[in-house]
Design an enzyme around this catalytic site. Structure first.
Site, short mmCIF file in Angstrom:
data_model
loop_
_atom_site.label_atom_id
_atom_site.label_comp_id
_atom_site.label_asym_id
_atom_site.label_seq_id
_atom_site.Cartn_x
_atom_site.Cartn_y
_atom_site.Cartn_z
N GLY A 1 31.85 34.99 33.44
CA GLY A 1 32.46 35.92 34.40
C GLY A 1 33.30 35.15 35.41
O GLY A 1 32.85 34.15 35.96
N ARG B 1 41.85 23.13 40.63
CA ARG B 1 42.85 22.32 41.35
C ARG B 1 42.24 21.02 41.88
O ARG B 1 42.80 19.93 41.72
CB ARG B 1 43.41 23.16 42.50
N ARG C 1 43.22 17.23 40.58
CA ARG C 1 43.79 16.24 41.52
C ARG C 1 42.87 15.03 41.65
O ARG C 1 43.35 13.90 41.74
CB ARG C 1 44.01 16.91 42.89
N ARG D 1 34.19 35.09 26.93
CA ARG D 1 32.82 35.01 26.43
C ARG D 1 32.98 34.68 24.95
O ARG D 1 33.68 35.39 24.22
CB ARG D 1 32.08 36.30 26.70
N ASP E 1 25.25 30.33 34.65
CA ASP E 1 24.16 29.67 33.91
C ASP E 1 24.30 29.78 32.38
O ASP E 1 23.87 28.89 31.66
CB ASP E 1 22.78 30.14 34.39
N THR F 1 29.99 31.84 40.25
CA THR F 1 29.67 33.23 39.88
C THR F 1 29.48 34.01 41.16
O THR F 1 28.90 33.50 42.11
CB THR F 1 28.40 33.34 39.02
N ASP G 1 27.50 36.25 41.63
CA ASP G 1 26.10 36.67 41.78
C ASP G 1 25.23 35.72 42.62
O ASP G 1 24.15 36.10 43.06
CB ASP G 1 25.45 36.83 40.40
N ASP H 1 23.38 33.37 41.69
CA ASP H 1 22.03 33.27 41.13
C ASP H 1 21.80 31.98 40.35
O ASP H 1 21.20 31.99 39.29
CB ASP H 1 21.75 34.50 40.24
N ARG I 1 23.43 41.49 38.07
CA ARG I 1 22.67 41.89 36.86
C ARG I 1 21.20 41.54 37.00
O ARG I 1 20.33 42.31 36.66
CB ARG I 1 23.28 41.12 35.69
N SER J 1 24.83 59.95 58.78
CA SER J 1 25.23 59.39 57.48
C SER J 1 24.33 58.21 57.14
O SER J 1 23.79 57.55 58.03
CB SER J 1 26.67 58.91 57.54
N GLN K 1 34.76 43.71 42.88
CA GLN K 1 34.01 42.63 43.53
C GLN K 1 34.34 41.25 42.96
O GLN K 1 34.04 40.23 43.55
CB GLN K 1 32.50 42.85 43.36
P1 ADP Z 1 28.11 32.93 32.75
O1 ADP Z 1 28.48 31.51 32.56
O2 ADP Z 1 28.93 33.62 33.78
O3 ADP Z 1 26.61 33.11 32.94
P2 ADP Z 1 27.85 33.98 30.00
O4 ADP Z 1 26.37 34.15 30.06
O5 ADP Z 1 28.65 35.07 29.40
O6 ADP Z 1 28.52 33.73 31.43
O7 ADP Z 1 28.13 32.64 29.20
C1 ADP Z 1 29.46 32.17 29.02
C2 ADP Z 1 29.60 31.53 27.67
O8 ADP Z 1 28.72 30.40 27.57
C3 ADP Z 1 29.19 32.40 26.48
O9 ADP Z 1 30.22 33.29 26.12
C4 ADP Z 1 28.96 31.35 25.42
O10 ADP Z 1 30.15 30.89 24.87
C5 ADP Z 1 28.31 30.23 26.23
N1 ADP Z 1 26.85 30.34 26.12
C6 ADP Z 1 26.04 31.15 26.80
N2 ADP Z 1 24.75 31.02 26.38
C7 ADP Z 1 24.77 30.11 25.39
C8 ADP Z 1 23.79 29.55 24.52
N3 ADP Z 1 22.50 29.93 24.59
N4 ADP Z 1 24.18 28.63 23.62
C9 ADP Z 1 25.47 28.24 23.53
N5 ADP Z 1 26.45 28.73 24.31
C10 ADP Z 1 26.11 29.65 25.22
O1 F6P Z 2 29.74 37.63 37.03
C1 F6P Z 2 28.46 38.21 36.93
C2 F6P Z 2 28.61 39.67 36.81
O2 F6P Z 2 29.42 40.01 37.87
C3 F6P Z 2 27.33 40.52 36.84
O3 F6P Z 2 26.85 40.83 38.10
C4 F6P Z 2 27.76 41.73 36.05
O4 F6P Z 2 26.68 42.38 35.46
C5 F6P Z 2 28.62 41.13 35.02
O5 F6P Z 2 29.24 40.01 35.61
C6 F6P Z 2 29.61 42.03 34.40
O6 F6P Z 2 30.52 41.28 33.68
P1 F6P Z 2 31.45 41.73 32.48
O7 F6P Z 2 31.96 43.07 32.79
O8 F6P Z 2 32.50 40.66 32.49
O9 F6P Z 2 30.59 41.68 31.28
#
Ligand code: ADP
Ligand code: F6P
Length: 325
Positions: free
Chosen positions: A13, A23, A27, A74, A105, A128, A130, A132, A174, A218, A257
């Site tokens: 995300g 950037r 650099r 993704r 993560d 992110t 979030d 988190d 989430r 309200s 957001q």
């Molecule tokens: P974020 O990094 O925001 O948590 P995602 O959970 O969508 O977003 O993960 C981003 C990308 O990282 C995924 O589309 C995938 O390519 C890679 N990824 C996530 N989980 C795994 C996993 N268990 N093993 C390998 N690649 C992963």
């Molecule tokens: O970046 C994290 C997040 O904003 C979550 O809070 C939300 O559930 C999710 O991304 C939605 O992402 P997408 O619409 O890209 O799947």
């Protein structure tokens, strides 16, 4: 001997401040006389061999831009061993030893896998909205997102007060309630519902009725997306009849957001962490995430950052509930 090279990508995300981190990393690499590549579309670009040589100018005028100019994705293929092997080949053929992964993560889980399986040195930069991620007080993008939410809620509050209405407002998160907690506190919400706490809908209704009977016109209830109530529409349906004399409205703030020009705090955090990530790689340190704790840059192993959960501070939660009305 070929110059050492590093690559930078943004994944998962998007979050405001990702560009500022790119950037800074570009650099920092160039200043250390390292060849720097940007990879487009996160892990998809690693697999598709979508690398761009970066120079200092290639990252001019992006510090203020939301989204990610390197683009994000993704990528299902990266979850497979074969996908990661192709990605590693594309890095190795350019003599790229170090990779900066700017993301959440999920992205770090992928990063750890390519590090373990193919000996690529990876440093994660937490980005992110979030907030988190374990190992940092704040993630890049969080501050911008909570300010966006706060501004939106202030506006909704104007119309709620004019019409004597109760709004359920859903914000992102989430798995985590950081956005709801911080923005809910900052915008003076009547209740804040987060996944880290049990939600008692009956209690919520009696409290809102009580506030209304004491003359509160309200009310705004801030609801984190991941709260147990199951979302604002369900919550509104469940409570509408029991909420006496109040018109209920629902707003889902959604992806607004995630966009927008990053705040100063996010830009500064991104600059610090982007530079720190490259410095770690150049010192031969990999398999870590950079973050800040008490204003200082710190590192956490990627394994720990992935495994441990980051939770809102208990005292913040207590304070938020103490002053809601
Ligand atoms: P974020 O990094 O925001 O948590 P995602 O959970 O969508 O977003 O993960 C981003 C990308 O990282 C995924 O589309 C995938 O390519 C890679 N990824 C996530 N989980 C795994 C996993 N268990 N093993 C390998 N690649 C992963
Ligand atoms: O970046 C994290 C997040 O904003 C979550 O809070 C939300 O559930 C999710 O991304 C939605 O992402 P997408 O619409 O890209 O799947």
């Amino acid at each position: 001997m070929a110059k050492p090279s590093i690559a930078i990508l943004t994944s998962g995300g998007d979050a405001p401040g990702m560009n500022a981190a790119v950037r800074a990393a570009v650099r920092a690499g160039l200043n250390a006389d390292v060849d720097v590549y940007g990879v487009r579309c996160g892990y998809q670009g690693l697999i598709d061999d979508d690398f761009i040589p970066m120079d200092a100018k290639s990252v001019s005028h992006i510090i203020n831009q939301g989204g990610t100019t390197l683009l994000s994705a993704r990528c299902e293929d990266f979850r497979t061993e074969a996908g990661r092997a192709t990605a590693a080949e594309n890095l190795k053929k350019r003599n790229i030893k170090g990779l900066v992964v700017i993301g959440g993560d999920g992205s770090f889980t992928g990063a750890l896998k390519i590090a373990q399986e193919h000996g690529i040195s990876v440093v994660g930069v937490p980005a992110t909205i979030d907030n988190d991620i374990y190992g940092t007080d704040f993630t890049i993008g969080f501050d911008t997102a909570v300010n966006t939410v706060m501004e939106a809620v202030d506006k909704i509050d104007d119309t709620a007060e004019s019409h004597n209405r109760l709004f359920f407002i859903e914000v992102m998160g989430r798995d985590a309630g950081f956005i709801a907690l911080h923005a809910g506190m900052a915008s003076g919400c009547s209740e804040i519902l987060i996944p880290e706490e049990e939600t008692d809908v009956k209690y919520l209704v009696s409290r809102l009725n009580d506030l209304h009977s004491r003359g509160k016109r309200s009310m705004i209830v801030m609801v984190a997306e991941g709260d147990q109530c199951g979302g604002v529409f369900k919550l509104a349906r469940q409570t509408e009849d029991a909420l006496k004399d109040m018109q209920v409205r629902v707003t889902v703030l959604g992806h607004l957001q995630r966009g927008g020009s990053p705040t100063c705090a996010d830009r500064v955090l991104a600059c610090r962490l982007g530079v720190a990530a490259v410095e770690k790689l150049l010192q031969g340190v990999g398999g870590v995430m950079v973050g800040t704790r008490n204003q200082q840059v710190v590192t956490t192993s990627l394994a720990e950052a992935i495994e441990k959960k980051s939770k809102p501070d208990e005292d913040m939660i207590r304070v938020a509930h103490t002053i809601t009305y």
